[in-house]
Design an enzyme around this catalytic site. Structure first.
Site, PDB file in Angstrom:
ATOM      1  N   ASN A 128       3.436   4.494 -10.587  1.00 41.31           N
ATOM      2  CA  ASN A 128       2.241   4.493 -11.424  1.00 41.31           C
ATOM      3  C   ASN A 128       0.950   4.509 -10.613  1.00 41.31           C
ATOM      4  OD1 ASN A 128       0.514   3.701 -13.886  1.00 41.31           O
ATOM      5  ND2 ASN A 128       0.259   1.921 -12.567  1.00 41.31           N
ATOM      6  N   LYS A 165      -1.062  15.700  -9.008  1.00 43.59           N
ATOM      7  CA  LYS A 165      -0.174  15.446 -10.142  1.00 43.59           C
ATOM      8  C   LYS A 165       0.697  16.660 -10.452  1.00 43.59           C
ATOM      9  CE  LYS A 165      -1.326  11.191 -10.993  1.00 43.59           C
ATOM     10  NZ  LYS A 165      -0.342  10.107 -10.729  1.00 43.59           N
ATOM     11  N   TYR A 203      -7.124  15.620  -7.840  1.00 40.44           N
ATOM     12  CA  TYR A 203      -6.280  14.715  -8.627  1.00 40.44           C
ATOM     13  C   TYR A 203      -5.253  15.522  -9.416  1.00 40.44           C
ATOM     14  CZ  TYR A 203      -4.994  11.196 -12.128  1.00 40.44           C
ATOM     15  OH  TYR A 203      -4.297  10.338 -12.942  1.00 40.44           O
ATOM     16  N   ASP A 246       0.873  -1.171   0.000  1.00 39.73           N
ATOM     17  CA  ASP A 246       0.000   0.000   0.000  1.00 39.73           C
ATOM     18  C   ASP A 246       0.911   1.222   0.000  1.00 39.73           C
ATOM     19  OD1 ASP A 246      -1.737   2.081   0.440  1.00 39.73           O
ATOM     20  OD2 ASP A 246      -2.543   1.300   2.319  1.00 39.73           O
ATOM     21  N   THR A 295     -10.373  -4.445 -21.409  1.00 38.29           N
ATOM     22  CA  THR A 295     -10.976  -4.866 -20.140  1.00 38.29           C
ATOM     23  C   THR A 295     -11.677  -3.722 -19.425  1.00 38.29           C
ATOM     24  OG1 THR A 295      -9.000  -4.414 -18.797  1.00 38.29           O
ATOM     25  CG2 THR A 295      -9.133  -6.565 -19.879  1.00 38.29           C
TER      26      THR A 295
END
Length: 246
Positions: free
Chosen positions: A83, A150, A146, A56, A183
């Site tokens: 990532n 970044k 977010y 984690d 997917t």
């Protein structure tokens, strides 16, 4: 020459695509992720000598433990790819304590913890690749936290690059645009949240339906090129964007 590569968030999405690509190319991949079953499934698919470690990235003790296992098996690694990340749209008025903590701890503190623990294994020729997002420059409504994490990651990466040059460690930012594979069937967000996100972006002139989307495997090719960059060349920043082929 084959490399030893550590990838966080390796159980799905871009992390899984990178793991598959580097394993196919003959590198040794160490897969880190919060959900052990996911990364073990990818590790089983690509086979030995690749292996998975539950980690984690938001928990410094978990990161320390993971890199202790790595160091016992690989006292030298060539690449760390930060990532792992999470993103979720919300407004300032509605964001919860948990949402704030989760994004800051995973998206921002996580790369710091991982880079710190990886540094002794990277010195003398290693590379850190921090995965950022186009939201850092696009400023998409409802993704301010977010994008903020970044943006901070990009600033830190620039400063790490200067700090770590004497130690022989290069640092690269990869600012990624929208991407997916077969997917990924849709968003996990509540339908009303997804709809509001689309509406707010449209108001800001960002039409989500018209933005081109690249494939994770295509992005993996760009990472391959970065990792194979000669040691006397540093690429500090790369922007990856979807493109509609003619």
């Amino acid at each position: 020459m084959a490399k030893t590569i550590v990838i966080t968030g390796a159980g799905d999405g871009l992390g899984r695509a990178l793991s598959r690509r580097f394993a196919t190319d003959g590198d040794t991949v160490i897969l880190l992720g919060r959900t052990l079953a996911k990364i073990e499934a990818v590790a089983a698919e690509i086979g030995a000598p690749h292996f998975a470690i539950e980690c984690d990235v938001a928990n410094p003790d978990s990161v320390r433990a993971a890199f202790a296992v790595i160091a016992a098996r690989h006292p030298k690694i060539d690449v760390l790819i930060n990532n792992a990340a999470v993103y979720e749209p919300f407004t300032l008025a509605e964001v919860t304590d948990a949402q704030i903590a989760t994004q800051i701890n995973i998206n921002l503190a996580g790369p710091i913890y991982c880079a710190r623990e990886a540094l002794p294994l990277l010195r003398g020729g290693g590379q850190i690749i921090n995965v950022s997002s186009e939201t850092a420059s696009l400023k998409m409504p409802m993704l301010w936290l977010y994008g903020g994490t970044k943006t901070a990651l990009e600033l830190m990466s620039d400063m790490w690059a200067r700090e770590l040059t004497p130690e022989g460690v290069r640092v690269t930012i990869v600012q990624a645009g929208m991407m997916m594979d077969e997917t990924k069937t849709g968003s996990a967000w509540a339908p009303e949240v997804s709809m509001r996100f689309g509406v707010e972006n449209a108001k800001a002139g960002i039409n989500l339906r018209e933005r081109p989307i690249s494939h994770y495997n295509s992005a993996a090719s760009a990472f391959r090129a970065l990792i194979d960059t000669p040691a006397d060349l540093h690429i500090p920043f790369v922007a990856l964007r979807g493109h509609r082929a003619a």
